[in-house]
Each structure stands twice: as structure tokens, then as C-alpha cells.
Design an enzyme around this catalytic site. Structure first.
Site, mmCIF file in Angstrom:
data_model
loop_
_atom_site.group_PDB
_atom_site.id
_atom_site.type_symbol
_atom_site.label_atom_id
_atom_site.label_comp_id
_atom_site.label_asym_id
_atom_site.label_seq_id
_atom_site.Cartn_x
_atom_site.Cartn_y
_atom_site.Cartn_z
ATOM 1 N N ARG A 152 0.836 -1.213 0.000
ATOM 2 C CA ARG A 152 0.000 0.000 0.000
ATOM 3 C C ARG A 152 0.865 1.255 0.000
ATOM 4 O O ARG A 152 0.538 2.247 -0.645
ATOM 5 C CB ARG A 152 -0.954 -0.008 1.202
ATOM 6 C CG ARG A 152 -1.974 1.123 1.138
ATOM 7 C CD ARG A 152 -3.041 0.997 2.189
ATOM 8 N NE ARG A 152 -2.500 1.114 3.541
ATOM 9 C CZ ARG A 152 -3.208 0.953 4.655
ATOM 10 N NH1 ARG A 152 -4.496 0.651 4.578
ATOM 11 N NH2 ARG A 152 -2.658 1.074 5.833
ATOM 12 N N LYS A 194 -2.648 7.102 1.342
ATOM 13 C CA LYS A 194 -2.405 7.349 2.771
ATOM 14 C C LYS A 194 -1.328 8.436 2.861
ATOM 15 O O LYS A 194 -0.148 8.165 3.077
ATOM 16 C CB LYS A 194 -1.992 6.040 3.457
ATOM 17 C CG LYS A 194 -2.337 6.016 4.936
ATOM 18 C CD LYS A 194 -2.313 4.622 5.489
ATOM 19 C CE LYS A 194 -2.234 4.620 6.999
ATOM 20 N NZ LYS A 194 -3.309 5.294 7.710
ATOM 21 N N GLU A 207 -16.210 6.304 5.692
ATOM 22 C CA GLU A 207 -15.444 5.595 6.726
ATOM 23 C C GLU A 207 -15.391 6.480 7.959
ATOM 24 O O GLU A 207 -16.077 7.496 8.023
ATOM 25 C CB GLU A 207 -14.033 5.269 6.213
ATOM 26 C CG GLU A 207 -13.217 6.487 5.823
ATOM 27 C CD GLU A 207 -11.799 6.174 5.375
ATOM 28 O OE1 GLU A 207 -11.302 5.070 5.653
ATOM 29 O OE2 GLU A 207 -11.170 7.047 4.766
HETATM 30 N N1 PXG Z 1 -9.247 4.730 7.232
HETATM 31 C C1 PXG Z 1 -8.351 5.685 7.497
HETATM 32 C C2 PXG Z 1 -8.630 7.073 7.076
HETATM 33 C C3 PXG Z 1 -7.164 5.353 8.158
HETATM 34 O O1 PXG Z 1 -6.256 6.289 8.422
HETATM 35 C C4 PXG Z 1 -7.927 3.048 8.277
HETATM 36 C C5 PXG Z 1 -9.064 3.444 7.600
HETATM 37 C C6 PXG Z 1 -7.734 1.622 8.624
HETATM 38 O O2 PXG Z 1 -6.755 1.047 7.793
HETATM 39 P P1 PXG Z 1 -5.817 -0.152 8.284
HETATM 40 O O3 PXG Z 1 -4.988 -0.478 7.071
HETATM 41 O O4 PXG Z 1 -5.012 0.377 9.426
HETATM 42 O O5 PXG Z 1 -6.703 -1.248 8.663
HETATM 43 C C7 PXG Z 1 -6.940 4.020 8.562
HETATM 44 C C8 PXG Z 1 -5.686 3.641 9.287
HETATM 45 C C9 PXG Z 1 -3.443 6.315 14.380
HETATM 46 C C10 PXG Z 1 -3.560 5.223 13.377
HETATM 47 O O6 PXG Z 1 -2.312 6.523 14.869
HETATM 48 C C11 PXG Z 1 -4.455 5.353 12.317
HETATM 49 C C12 PXG Z 1 -4.518 4.345 11.361
HETATM 50 C C13 PXG Z 1 -3.745 3.242 11.486
HETATM 51 C C14 PXG Z 1 -2.865 3.116 12.540
HETATM 52 C C15 PXG Z 1 -2.777 4.111 13.514
HETATM 53 O O7 PXG Z 1 -4.437 6.965 14.685
HETATM 54 N N2 PXG Z 1 -5.403 4.537 10.327
#
Ligand code: PXG
Length: 290
Positions: free
Chosen positions: A50, A149, A182
Site C-alpha cells: 500500500r 495514505k 469511513e
Molecule cells: N481509514 C483511514 C482514514 C485510516 O487512516 C484506516 C481506515 C484503517 O486502515 P488499516 O490499514 O489500518 O486497517 C486508517 C488507518 C493512528 C492510526 O495513529 C491510524 C490508522 C492506522 C494506525 C494508527 O491513529 N489509520
């Protein structure tokens, strides 16, 4: 803590990025948040895939191969003695001049931080979250695609502030058409009968790694899984609801915009998926110590 920057390790106080880095000046860069459990890095390949996909979308050439990037993450964990932790990987556009032209940036910087994660309190997992829909809509994919991201998280941060102002930890973000996209840092799922539903990526969701894992686990458990456009009405009338993300893992939702979801407590399917997810994180992943 030892922090990896461009192939070298630095102590925390010396781990610095230039004020001329366009990652800081313009949010021009990308990142990943990854977890390590039980001395293994969970779904490392998927996170690096990703990262490279985000880089491609913003025309950023990562100065390392896929394999080198995986090794840098594992080595940084080993260097810090990580068994269970959180890894923040970022690639910035690099040092350039004032002025947003990325062509002035000669070399992207790669940073790996392997530390601890601030987890949600355990009571949220036991009792479930109360969340609200906020006014800030998710970025249009024709403007800044939510699949990237990027280091430009203001869209999500504004929504998070609005959730916090409303007394909630998380926000439901809608897209410009009014469909559910989301949450600010998590994907959203609802259960309706034996159907598990989550918004399609085209609605403005990040291609969450946890989302993918949970969809696989659900199918293996005999649930049907689909990705239709969802409205707030669908959320309000769900039997169960939960969020997924690397940080939150699976977290139950029991109230949305004042409407009680299902029985108002984490449902049996959610609890079963939480248990399956935890078992999986504990036994799979890229070994840190050989
Ligand atoms: N949507 C958004 C906008 C994100 O930033 C997810 C969905 C979930 O994706 P994953 O691949 O993690 O299942 C994310 C991920 C934090 C933190 O420090 C945020 C994320 C991941 C890890 C830590 O707040 N966001």
C-alpha cells in the site's frame, strides 16, 4: 528508542527532519501505521504494497526496493527490542526550496519509528463506542483520493475535532453524495442478519488492511460479505456495527447519532470476529527475531 532515517539510526533527540522537507512544508508524503504482535510484524507485505501504491499515486519514487523497505521495518523493530508495538513508516518528498514544486526535492526521506501505540481504553472494547456523523465530508477522490495514505490528514483531523467537540471518540464521515465513507482512522462495518456490509472503496474509504483481513475472516465464518453504498439509515438499522483499523483492531459501536445499534452492546458476531482477529495477529506475521 532508535529511529531509522535514510539508512541510519538516531537517538530520539537527534532524529530530526529539515524544516525545508516538503513533508512538513506541504504535507507532501505518505505513511503507514503497522503493528507488531508477539515478535512478528502483522501483514507487513500488505502495508508495504500500500505504501508503494500511495507513492505511485503521488509520483514519488521511493529510493528503496520493496524488499529493502520490509527489511528496514523488521530491522528497526529488532534494533528497539520490539515484541508488541506500533511502527510508523513515512516517506517524505524530501528537502526542497520554499515553493511547492516537488521537482526541487532531490531525494525522498524514509523514516521508521518502532514504538508503542496509545490504545483505546479497554472499556470501549467491552461496552462499545458511541459515535456521530460530522459535517466535514470525506475528500473527493477527484481531488485527493482517500485511498492515498498521505501525510495530509487534515480532512480526517477536522472530522476528529468535530467528533471530540460532540463528546465522541470517532466520527462517521460521509462522502459528498451523502453515502457513508469511513471513520477518521478506521473503516466501518455493519451486520444485517448474516450479511456483513462495508462501504466500497469508491465511496471514499481507505483500502484498510484490517478491513481486508476481517472480510476474509467473515467469509470463512460463513457470513456473506458485500460492499454496497450505505446511508446513515442503514447504519441506524444495523444489527451490529464495528470499526476496523491497525490501531483500533476491531472496536464495537453501540450508538450512532443517538440511535442505539442492535441491543446497545457489542453483538455476538462482532465479539466472535474480535476473538478470531486477535488469534490471527498472535500467530501470523513477519518474524522479527529470525
Ligand atoms: N481509514 C483511514 C482514514 C485510516 O487512516 C484506516 C481506515 C484503517 O486502515 P488499516 O490499514 O489500518 O486497517 C486508517 C488507518 C493512528 C492510526 O495513529 C491510524 C490508522 C492506522 C494506525 C494508527 O491513529 N489509520
Amino acid at each position: 528508542m532508535k529511529i531509522y532515517i535514510d539508512g541510519q539510526y538516531y537517538d530520539e533527540q537527534n532524529a530530526k527532519i529539515s524544516v525545508f522537507d516538503h513533508g512538513l512544508l506541504y504535507g507532501d508524503g505518505i505513511f503507514e501505521g503497522i503493528r507488531a504482535y508477539n515478535s512478528r510484524v502483522f501483514r507487513l507485505k500488505e502495508h508495504i504494497d500500500r505504501l508503494f501504491a500511495s507513492a505511485k499515486a503521488i509520483l514519488l519514487t521511493i529510493p528503496m526496493t520493496h524488499a529493502e523497505m520490509m527489511a528496514a521495518v523488521v530491522d528497526t523493530c529488532r534494533e528497539n527490542g520490539v515484541k508488541d508495538g506500533y511502527i510508523r513508516l513515512l516517506v517524505t518528498r524530501g528537502i526542497g526550496t520554499l515553493g511547492l514544486n516537488p521537482r526541487t526535492c532531490k531525494r525522498p526521506s524514509v523514516v521508521v519509528i518502532a514504538g508503542k501505540i496509545q490504545l483505546y481504553p479497554e472499556e470501549y472494547y467491552q461496552n462499545g463506542l458511541d459515535i456521530i456523523t460530522v459535517p466535514t465530508v470525506r475528500n473527493l477522490h477527484s481531488a485527493l483520493n482517500p485511498a492515498i495514505k498521505s501525510l495530509n490528514y487534515l480532512n480526517n483531523i477536522l472530522a476528529k475535532i468535530e467528533a471530540n467537540n460532540g463528546g465522541c471518540e470517532e466520527a462517521v464521515m460521509l462522502n459528498s453524495e451523502g453515502f457513508v465513507a469511513e471513520c477518521t482512522g478506521d473503516n466501518l462495518f455493519i451486520l444485517k442478519g448474516r450479511q456483513l456490509l462495508t462501504p466500497p472503496l469508491s465511496a471514499g474509504a481507505l483500502y484498510g488492511i484490517t478491513r481486508g483481513v476481517v472480510m476474509d475472516l467473515a467469509r470463512e465464518s460463513g457470513l456473506s460479505v458485500a460492499e454496497p453504498n450505505l446511508t446513515r439509515y442503514d447504519l441506524f438499522n444495523a444489527d451490529e456495527c464495528f470499526l476496523t483499523g491497525t490501531g483500533a483492531e476491531l472496536i464495537p459501536v453501540v450508538k450512532i447519532d443517538g440511535r442505539v445499534i442492535g441491543e446497545g452492546k457489542p453483538g455476538p458476531v462482532t465479539r466472535d470476529l474480535v476473538a478470531q482477529y486477535r488469534a490471527l495477529t498472535n500467530r501470523t506475521g513477519e518474524p522479527i527475531y529470525g
